[in-house]
Design an enzyme around this catalytic site. Sequence first.
Site, PDB file in Angstrom:
ATOM      1  N   LYS A 228       0.826  -1.204   0.000  1.00 19.78           N
ATOM      2  CA  LYS A 228       0.000   0.000   0.000  1.00 19.78           C
ATOM      3  C   LYS A 228       0.864   1.259   0.000  1.00 19.78           C
ATOM      4  O   LYS A 228       2.068   1.226   0.247  1.00 19.78           O
ATOM      5  CB  LYS A 228      -0.950  -0.004   1.201  1.00 19.78           C
ATOM      6  CG  LYS A 228      -2.111  -0.981   1.034  1.00 19.78           C
ATOM      7  CD  LYS A 228      -3.110  -0.874   2.167  1.00 19.78           C
ATOM      8  CE  LYS A 228      -4.327  -1.763   1.909  1.00 19.78           C
ATOM      9  NZ  LYS A 228      -5.305  -1.711   3.029  1.00 19.78           N
ATOM     10  N   ARG A 262      -3.476 -10.047   5.261  1.00 21.92           N
ATOM     11  CA  ARG A 262      -4.035 -10.066   3.907  1.00 21.92           C
ATOM     12  C   ARG A 262      -2.945  -9.553   2.978  1.00 21.92           C
ATOM     13  O   ARG A 262      -2.529  -8.394   3.083  1.00 21.92           O
ATOM     14  CB  ARG A 262      -5.283  -9.190   3.821  1.00 21.92           C
ATOM     15  CG  ARG A 262      -5.940  -9.172   2.448  1.00 21.92           C
ATOM     16  CD  ARG A 262      -7.187  -8.289   2.440  1.00 21.92           C
ATOM     17  NE  ARG A 262      -7.829  -8.294   1.136  1.00 21.92           N
ATOM     18  CZ  ARG A 262      -7.542  -7.445   0.148  1.00 21.92           C
ATOM     19  NH1 ARG A 262      -6.604  -6.520   0.315  1.00 21.92           N
ATOM     20  NH2 ARG A 262      -8.182  -7.520  -1.016  1.00 21.92           N
TER      21      ARG A 262
END
Length: 289
Positions: A228, A262
Site C-alpha cells: 500500500k 491479507r
Amino acid sequence: MPSIMEYSINVQGRLMDLSEPQVMGILNVTPDSFYSGSRKQTEQEIAVRANQIVADGGTIIDVGAFSTRPGAAEVPEAEEMERLRFGLDIVRRELPYSVVSVDTFRPDVARMAVEEFGADIINDVSEGGRTGVAGVPLGQGEDYPAIFRMVAQLRVPYILMSVQPTLREMLMAFAREVQQLRDLGARDIILDPGFGFGKTLEQNYQLMSQMERLQVIGLPLLVGVSRKSMVYKLLGHTANEALNGTTALHAIALMKGASILRVHDVREAVECVKIFDELKDRRIESLKS
C-alpha cells in the site's frame, strides 16, 4: 509483544484456529487494482493464482471484483456479480475445499457468493456501508446497516474494516458496530483497522504504533498493508518495489496482535509468520519456566 490471544472462527462447520496467524492471499478479478501483480482476469490466470496462494502456504483466498483504490471507477452491482461468478467458479473447481473470502460491501453480492458458491467469509471494506468506492459515502439509512443484516442472516464470518482516522474514533465505532452485529445474531467477527482507508500517511503509522490496543475489544484482527501507499510513499518508490517494506510491517503487525495478514506475496508472509511463531513458542516456554 502483547499478550498472546487465542481465537477461532467457524468456517462452514469447521473451526479455523487463529492462535497461529493465518495468511490470506489476494486474488483480484479486476482490471484496475492498484498493484498490477494482483490483477487476474483470464481463466488460466485465476486458476494459477488460486493454486499458487495455497501452494505458498496461504489458508484463505480473498476474491475481489471491485477495486477500492483511490480514484477507482464505480463498478455496477451486476458487473461485480458477473466478475465474481466467473472467478469463484474457477476457484471452487480448482480448490473445492479451500477457505474463500469475498471482498464486497454489497449485501446482495455477499448473498450470491455464499448461496451460489459457498463463500466462507465476507470481507467488507466499507465499515458496514459507511463508504463504497474508497472515500465516497454510501449513507446510513437504517439503524442497522444492510450488510450487517445480511451477514447475520448468512451466518458466515464477517470482516469489519474501519475507515476511522484515529484509534480513539476507531475504538468507539467498533464498539458500536460490534454490538449492532451481535444484536442481529452475527457470531464470528474479525476487525480490520483499515490501513490506507480514510487515513493520512502519518495516521496510518500512528495507528500501527498503537494497534495492540484494539485487542481490548476481544476479537481477532486482520491487517492489510500489502504494497500500500503507506509503504511505498514513505520509502519513495512504487507498489512494485514495496515488498521489503511490506514484510517489515507484517512483522510489526504480528507482534502487535494480528491474527490474519491479507497479502499479495503469500510465501514471504508465510515465512514471516513462521519466524514469529518460533519466537512466540520461545516466549511461552520462558513464561512457563
